[in-house]
Each structure stands twice: as structure tokens, then as C-alpha cells.
Design an enzyme around this catalytic site. Structure first.
Site, PDB file in Angstrom:
ATOM      1  N   HIS A   5     -10.023   4.227  -1.768  1.00  0.00           N
ATOM      2  CA  HIS A   5     -10.440   4.006  -3.155  1.00  0.00           C
ATOM      3  C   HIS A   5     -10.020   2.617  -3.635  1.00  0.00           C
ATOM      4  O   HIS A   5     -10.837   1.861  -4.183  1.00  0.00           O
ATOM      5  CB  HIS A   5      -9.824   5.092  -4.047  1.00  0.00           C
ATOM      6  CG  HIS A   5     -10.120   4.923  -5.502  1.00  0.00           C
ATOM      7  ND1 HIS A   5     -11.085   5.658  -6.155  1.00  0.00           N
ATOM      8  CD2 HIS A   5      -9.565   4.108  -6.448  1.00  0.00           C
ATOM      9  CE1 HIS A   5     -11.123   5.298  -7.430  1.00  0.00           C
ATOM     10  NE2 HIS A   5     -10.197   4.367  -7.635  1.00  0.00           N
ATOM     11  N   GLU A   6      -8.758   2.258  -3.430  1.00  0.00           N
ATOM     12  CA  GLU A   6      -8.256   0.988  -3.941  1.00  0.00           C
ATOM     13  C   GLU A   6      -8.882  -0.201  -3.216  1.00  0.00           C
ATOM     14  O   GLU A   6      -9.127  -1.248  -3.827  1.00  0.00           O
ATOM     15  CB  GLU A   6      -6.733   0.944  -3.826  1.00  0.00           C
ATOM     16  CG  GLU A   6      -6.005   2.031  -4.603  1.00  0.00           C
ATOM     17  CD  GLU A   6      -6.361   2.071  -6.083  1.00  0.00           C
ATOM     18  OE1 GLU A   6      -6.697   1.006  -6.656  1.00  0.00           O
ATOM     19  OE2 GLU A   6      -6.311   3.173  -6.673  1.00  0.00           O
TER      20      GLU A   6
END
Length: 642
Positions: A348-349
Site C-alpha cells: 500500500h505505502e
């Protein structure tokens, strides 16, 4: 003196070993104190802070956000020279101030509107009320990056907030060449901080100073590292990005090797769907590392944003910047069913670093909230298309493409035939999942590992000869061919008469010139078509002889439907697809589809074996991407051919 030196050296050795042991153990037995818990969102005040922080009241310029609950770092570099130009004397106030009793906030129209948008995006009843289900949604674990970020052209309160996935991606400023980004005023709770300086120079110079101040706390970058993307602002210009897990930023929960391996998996997942590679670099200077990652708690790693303890924000990242994980959270490796999946959070990051905003879509890895799921984490279709909108799709050529047919028993105990599609290039291969329009997760893999006994690199072709009384598969390279044993998943070393493999093409297929460019078997006429240069030669497997009249020019056997739209010769691959029930010819990064019987029935003017106008391979077979060599040997289990 010698004795003292010896004692000091022994002490340093002991400390080094202690550090190594500490980071090598599993700390899953550690229980955090209640004081490390994040504060719950229960009141109008905390709800408004939440909505403001994540851009629901108005978009937040995350890249230039002021330091939130963190002391400004002490920099060795001097402050920007124009700091005094917008400083002015404050109003006179009394030295002794009586604290006013706290009061509960009264919901205002902007709060109610933001609350409704939040409820709609999270599939909640749109009531505009801070009810129990809304509080529950706000208290879910999530990413620390705002859901709605201000674009570089943001003009403050007039910026509208949408709930679609395709949010405008913000540009990243560069201190060294004095690039300045205009940002809207931040609607962050002023009880935490207030930079509301008023003077005749206006708000633009204030924002410009704050932008510089934050940029001075981040690492400096060269302008050549980025290029403008017309759709989504700036993006990385390099084909390969270097990343590193900081030595001062290891997690207390996992052994270092587990941390690095999991992060490597996360970067690889993005490499598998776009033409951008990631390389772990442990030796270059820090200034040469594109993405730095680290774990920390509360005030951490000189970051402008403090973590909140266990239970809410798991991590945060910066567009074209770095990634921080909250080490108050219990991160676990991918195969663990307890704790927080480091792989899922890291994927996600990394999406944020590449330029993606949050995507409100079930199954997307870019959802703002952390949603536990099984270990088979994959990028959603929308995730792939969103990152390809920024960096483009993978464009490659292939030396061999084929469908591998195998037999298995169905649920009724009856034999059933299945097939898998494979693309080969150099020493690597991909299995393509036609039903989901992407390659298998974890590919590519080494040819020598997945297909034992055949040449490990640069194959020229494959045929599956399948008639009423014949069923066998052959691989070709140069002047030789190998027969493959599907039951034992390896190439034969000898035939039934004791003859050794590999064999010469000229011996097994009399009259066929070699080496060849590529080859395919046509079930319609039981001919193997061997391509070499501008010519093609047909060999009939029933008669075991070259078809009379061959070799012929490829343009005569496979004529162009549209004038001059033809590969002419020197093909890379020829392929019959069971999924599409069609024949394809590949050259470089494009393909031509051979006219099939249904198309000729619908349009009798089409020539037999005619080649329809070409298309790019990436338009029909998506995301067949390279990954960096350091990411290839990761113990993949995808070594079977079924």
C-alpha cells in the site's frame, strides 16, 4: 593501555553481538502497555480532527504539511533567507491567562458535508450524524496518508472533494532547483499547532517558507530523478529505483532478514505490473537511495508526522519519497495469520510513493483502511491500471509462446483436458492467466527451474503434436529439438529405441532447413510450419515428410489483409491459442492474428491464413513485465507446469 584497548574492543564486540541477537529474535511475545494505544475517535472534536487530517473537509497538501505534534528538526543547513520577511509583532496579551473550560464542538455545515462524503465513500448510511457505525469506521486501522490530497494548482477552500479512485496526484517539490508548489491552507486542528502568521506579504510567501522548511528535513533530490507526467504530476524518471531499510529503522517485531524479504516481495509485486524495477541497495551512499524505509514509534526518524500508538495509523509515505511504519503495531510476515501483515501495508505505502492516492474499491490494495485478508495478496485490476496510467504498461518481445495441455480428473472422476499459456523470453518464463488477463503472481521464473532438461535460455519454439494417434511435445533451439516428458516434468534423455536427445532437426524432420526462427503445429492440416528468415516450410506429421512446393515466402502462405501490414520475415514466435482458438504471429512488440474459419465464414473476401492488422502485444496480453535480477530468485514455488 594495551589492556584497556583490549577491554574496549571486547565491549564493542559484545554490543555488536547483542544488537544482532536482538534484531534476530521474534518479539511476538511482547505486550504493549496501555499508554501506547491510539486515542479513539468518539467526539465531534476528534471526528473533525480526523476529517480534516485526511482531507475530507478540504484537500490536504501532504507533501508540505507542517510538523504535526513533532518538534522541528535542527538542520545543519541554514534556514531559508526570507524567514524575516514575513515575521511581524504579535498582539499584546496578558501574562496570566485563566484556562477556559472545554466545550464540545457544535457541528458546522462543512463538518456535516465532510461527514456525509466520508459515510458515502465507506458505504455507510449517509446521515450526516456521528453515529456508532461512523465512529467504528473512523477507528479502523488505516494508512496515515490523507484520502484527499490537494493538487499543485489547489486554491484553498474552493477545492472540491470527490470519492472516485482517480484523485489528482500531487507534484513533489525540489529544494535544490527551487521548485515551489502552491498549496491550500491546512484545516488541521489549531490546538495542535498554528502557523497563522499575517502580514502584508500574503500567505503565498508563508507557504513557500514552510514548504522549504519541510523539504530541508527530507533528503534532497536531483531534478533528473523526476519527469513531468501530463496526467498525474511528477513521476520517477529512472527505470530502476534503489531502496533500503534503514539501519536505524529496524522493527522490534521481526528478524531483519524477514523484514527485508517481505519488503522485497512488496516491491516485486509492483514490478510485475509496470515497467519500473526496484533494487535493494545496501552499499551506495544515502543520497543515491531513492526510497528509504524504516520503523519507528511516536516521534521517529526525524519525520514531520508523529505516529499515534497501537490501533489506528499503521504507516505513512510520501510521493516520490520515503516510507515509515509504526513499530507500535505488531507486524508479521506474509504467511502468519496473526498480527498486521507487513507485506500488505508495505504494498500500500509503495503505491503512495509511486504516486497513487487512496482507491475506494473493495479488493484494492490502495484502500485507506487496513482490511485483513488471506495470504494470497494481489494487486487489483484498478491498482494495476492506476499505476500504469502514471508509468505506462510493459512492452516486450518473446521468443516462444505456447499453450501447455495436460490431463487431470474432474470432480466426477472423469479425465478432463486443461491448458496453461506460457510466454518465454531469454532465461525467464511467465504463465499467463487468460481468465484474469494477467500473469501468475510470482512470475517470471527461471526456465531451467520450471522446465527441466531443456535449454535454459533463448528457446526458438514449441509444438504440441496432437492427432488421433499422436500426442507429444517438442522444444526447439538452433539446429536441435528436445522431446518433453509431461508425466515426469522433464525432457527425455533418449527415445524408445535408445537414441539420445537432443536430436538434429535435419534428422527428425527431413528436408527442414535449420536453424529456425520459430515453429507451430496447425491442427487443421496436421502440418508443422517451420519459419526461417522470409520463408516458411510445411512438414506433414502423418506422412512424416516435407509438404511439396515448400519452402514458400511467408507473405504468400500468410498474406496481409491490409496492404503492407505484414511482418514479412524474421518472426520471434508463432502461437496457436486454445483460449482464443486462433493463430498468432509475433515480431518485436506486436502481433498479427491469422484469419480463422469463423471470420472467413462471416466475410468470404478474407484470404485463407490472412493476417489481420497488427496490434501491440500489451493490448491483448497484459502485464508481462520484467523484474530486477535481485528480485527473481526469491524461493518461488511456481515451478510446476500445470
Amino acid at each position: 593501555m594495551v589492556c584497556l584497548s583490549f577491554l574496549l574492543s571486547m565491549l564493542l564486540l559484545y554490543l555488536a553481538e547483542a544488537e544482532k541477537l536482538y534484531h534476530s529474535r521474534d518479539h511476538s511475545d511482547i505486550h504493549l502497555s496501555p499508554g501506547s494505544q491510539a486515542g479513539p475517535i468518539l467526539t465531534f472534536k476528534s471526528a473533525k480532527q480526523y476529517l480534516a487530517r485526511y482531507g475530507w473537509i478540504k484537500p490536504v497538501n501532504w507533501e508540505s504539511l507542517e510538523y504535526h505534534n513533532v518538534l522541528l528538526p535542527q538542520e545543519k543547513d541554514p534556514a531559508p533567507p526570507d524567514i524575516l520577511s514575513f515575521m511581524s509583532e504579535g498582539q499584546s496579551i496578558g501574562r496570566y491567562i485563566t484556562d477556559m473550560p472545554p466545550t464540545e464542538l457544535t457541528p458546522d455545515p462543512s463538518f456535516i458535508n465532510a461527514l456525509k462524503l466520508f459515510q458515502e465513500a465507506n458505504s455507510l448510511p449517509v446521515t450526516g450524524l456521528l453515529d456508532s457505525v461512523t465512529k467504528e469506521a473512523m477507528n479502523r486501522p488505516r494508512c496515515g496518508v490523507p484520502d484527499h490530497e490537494a493538487s499543485p494548482e489547489g486554491k484553498g477552500p474552493d477545492n472540491s472533494i470527490g470519492v472516485s479512485w482517480n484523485s489528482t496526484l500531487e507534484s513533489h517539490s525540489n529544494v535544490e532547483n527551487d521548485t515551489v508548489i502552491k498549496s491550500s491552507d491546512q484545516s488541521i486542528d489549531t490546538s495542535s499547532f498554528n502557523y497563522n502568521i499575517s502580514n502584508s506579504m500574503g500567505q503565498h510567501r508563508e507557504r513557500r517558507f514552510l514548504q522549504k522548511l519541510v523539504d530541508y528535513s527530507h533528503r534532497k533530490r536531483r531534478a533528473a530523478d523526476y519527469i513531468e507526467n501530463n496526467t498525474n504530476g511528477l513521476r520517477f524518471s529512472k527505470a530502476t529505483l534503489k531502496w533500503r531499510l534503514l539501519g536505524e529503522g529496524y522493527s522490534a517485531w521481526l528478524p531483519i532478514d524477514d523484514q527485508r524479504y517481505t519488503l522485497k516481495q512488496a516491491f516485486r509485486m509492483w514490478s510485475e505490473v509496470m515497467p519500473l524495477n526496484f533494487e535493494e541497495d545496501l552499499t551506495s551512499q544515502a543520497s543515491e537511495i531513492d526510497i528509504k524505509l524504516g520503523f519507528g514509534t511516536r516521534r521517529h526518524l526525524g519525520c514531520s508526522q508523529a505516529f499515534d500508538g497501537t490501533g489506528q495509523v499503521f504507516a505513512h509515505a510520501w510521493h516520490l519519497g520515503d516510507i515509515h511504519f509504526d513499530d507500535d503495531e505488531h507486524f508479521v510476515p506474509p504467511k502468519s495469520d496473526q498480527g498486521i501483515s507487513l507485506l500488505k501495508v508495505a504494498v500500500h505505502e509503495i503505491g503512495h510513493v509511486l504516486g497513487l492516492s487512496h482507491i475506494n474499491r473493495p479488493g484494492s490494495v490502495m484502500q485507506a483502511n487496513y482490511i485483513p485478508q488471506d495470504s494470497n495478496l494481489e494487486l487489483d485490476w484498478m491498482d494495476r491500471k492506476a499505476v500504469q496510467q502514471i508509468y505506462g504498461a510493459c512492452e516486450n518481445s518473446f521468443s516462444t509462446v505456447f499453450d501447455w495441455v495436460y490431463k487431470e480428473m474432474n470432480q466426477f472422476g472423469e479425465p478432463a483436458y486443461r491448458f496453461n499459456t506460457y510466454f518465454f523470453r531469454n532465461s525467464w518464463y511467465w504463465m499467463y492467466e487468460n481468465h484474469s488477463n494477467r500473469t501468475r503472481y510470482g512470475d517470471p521464473n527461471l526456465v531451467g527451474v520450471g522446465w527441466r532438461g531443456i535449454p535454459p535460455t533463448d528457446l526458438d519454439g514449441f509444438v504440441h503434436i496432437w492427432t488421433w494417434n499422436k500426442d507429444y511435445t517438442l522444444f526447439f533451439k538452433g539446429t536441435q529439438y528436445w522431446r518433453y516428458d509431461s508425466e515426469n516434468d522433464q525432457a527425455y534423455t533418449e527415445d524408445s529405441q535408445g537414441g539420445a536427445y537432443p536430436k538434429l532437426i535435419s534428422d527428425g524432420f527431413p528436408g527442414i532447413p535449420s536453424p529456425i526462427d520459430t515453429v507451430f503445429f496447425d491442427k487443421r492440416d496436421h502440418n508443422i510450419y517451420f519459419f526461417r528468415g522470409n520463408n516458411v516450410t510445411a512438414f506433414n506429421v502423418d506422412l512424416h515428410s516435407k509438404v511439396a512446393g515448400y519452402p514458400k515466402r511467408i507473405t504468400d502462405v500468410f498474406p496481409a489483409v491490409v496492404f503492407a501490414d505484414h511482418p514479412v520475415g524474421n518472426l520471434n514466435a508463432a502461437y496457436f491459442s486454445y483460449y482464443y482458438q486462433s493463430i498468432y504471429l509475433f515480431k518485436d512488440r506486436v502481433f498479427w492474428k491469422v484469419v480463422d474459419d469463423k471470420e472467413r465464414l462471416a466475410n468470404p473476401a478474407l484470404p485463407y491464413n490472412g493476417l489481420l492488422p497488427h496490434h501491440r502485444i500489451s493490448e491483448q496480453w497484459f502485464d508481462i513485465c520484467d523484474v530486477h535480477p535481485s528480485m527473481l530468485n526469491m524461493g518461488s514455488t511456481n515451478t510446476d507446469n500445470t
